[in-house]
Write an enzyme that holds these catalytic residues in place. Structure first.
Site, PDB file in Angstrom:
ATOM      1  N   ASP A   1       0.880  -1.164   0.000  1.00  0.00           N
ATOM      2  CA  ASP A   1       0.000   0.000   0.000  1.00  0.00           C
ATOM      3  C   ASP A   1       0.923   1.221   0.000  1.00  0.00           C
ATOM      4  O   ASP A   1       1.804   1.326   0.858  1.00  0.00           O
ATOM      5  CB  ASP A   1      -0.873  -0.022   1.258  1.00  0.00           C
ATOM      6  N   ILE A   2       0.767   2.117  -0.952  1.00  0.00           N
ATOM      7  CA  ILE A   2       1.684   3.270  -1.023  1.00  0.00           C
ATOM      8  C   ILE A   2       1.326   4.369  -0.028  1.00  0.00           C
ATOM      9  O   ILE A   2       2.088   5.315   0.147  1.00  0.00           O
ATOM     10  CB  ILE A   2       1.813   3.841  -2.455  1.00  0.00           C
TER      11      ILE A   2
ATOM     12  N   GLU B   1     -12.631   1.980  -0.544  1.00  0.00           N
ATOM     13  CA  GLU B   1     -11.842   2.931  -1.326  1.00  0.00           C
ATOM     14  C   GLU B   1     -11.811   2.601  -2.811  1.00  0.00           C
ATOM     15  O   GLU B   1     -11.800   3.490  -3.652  1.00  0.00           O
ATOM     16  CB  GLU B   1     -10.382   2.995  -0.829  1.00  0.00           C
TER      17      GLU B   1
ATOM     18  N   HIS C   1     -10.388  -6.506  -1.794  1.00  0.00           N
ATOM     19  CA  HIS C   1      -9.000  -6.523  -1.357  1.00  0.00           C
ATOM     20  C   HIS C   1      -8.911  -6.706   0.148  1.00  0.00           C
ATOM     21  O   HIS C   1      -9.832  -6.365   0.871  1.00  0.00           O
ATOM     22  CB  HIS C   1      -8.248  -5.252  -1.782  1.00  0.00           C
TER      23      HIS C   1
ATOM     24  N   HIS D   1      -6.255  -6.096   3.509  1.00  0.00           N
ATOM     25  CA  HIS D   1      -5.091  -5.382   4.021  1.00  0.00           C
ATOM     26  C   HIS D   1      -4.383  -6.300   5.005  1.00  0.00           C
ATOM     27  O   HIS D   1      -5.027  -6.873   5.893  1.00  0.00           O
ATOM     28  CB  HIS D   1      -5.512  -4.119   4.784  1.00  0.00           C
TER      29      HIS D   1
END
Length: 132
Positions: free
Chosen positions: A29-30, A88, A93, A95
């Site tokens: 994750d950026i 988002e 997805h 995390h």
């Protein structure tokens, strides 16, 4: 229209890839909650986690397991936490985040702003532990 995750998987948008197989793709994750924060996504574009095919749900966890273990080795933490929020980006997805308490998965906290060099170092640290 493809999601940002589909564009990352297709190589249209650069990322800090951690792992990939036929069905899943994992990358940093950026804008992480903490260094070592990884996103794991199915290659098939599905909006909601529980709309993913049943056969892929268990495979997803099995794909994520060694990544979570590498994160725990790479970053001092109580454990690797997992969260599925999915608000988002309309692409299911999960995390994976090194945490010390439940607050470690508090997505209302400010995100880190890591430099490309810091992200490359995170990627290298996790990948090396993943393949060793």
């Amino acid at each position: 229209m493809p999601t940002i995750f589909s564009k990352i998987i297709a190589g249209e948008i650069p990322c800090y890839k951690i792992a990939e197989n036929e069905h899943f793709f994992a990358f940093l994750d950026i804008f992480p909650l903490r260094e070592g924060h990884v996103l794991v996504v199915p290659k098939t574009e599905v909006d909601k986690f529980f709309d993913v095919e049943d056969s892929l749900l268990s495979e997803w966890l099995l794909f994520a397991k060694p990544i979570a273990q590498a994160i725990e080795k790479a970053y001092p933490c109580n454990r690797c936490g997992m969260s599925v929020i999915g608000l988002e980006v309309p692409h299911a997805h999960m995390h994976l985040v090194p945490i010390d308490s439940a607050d470690g998965l508090n997505f209302t906290r400010p995100k880190l702003k890591l430099s490309p060099d810091q992200l490359k170092a995170c990627q290298k640290k996790i990948v090396e532990l993943l393949i060793s």
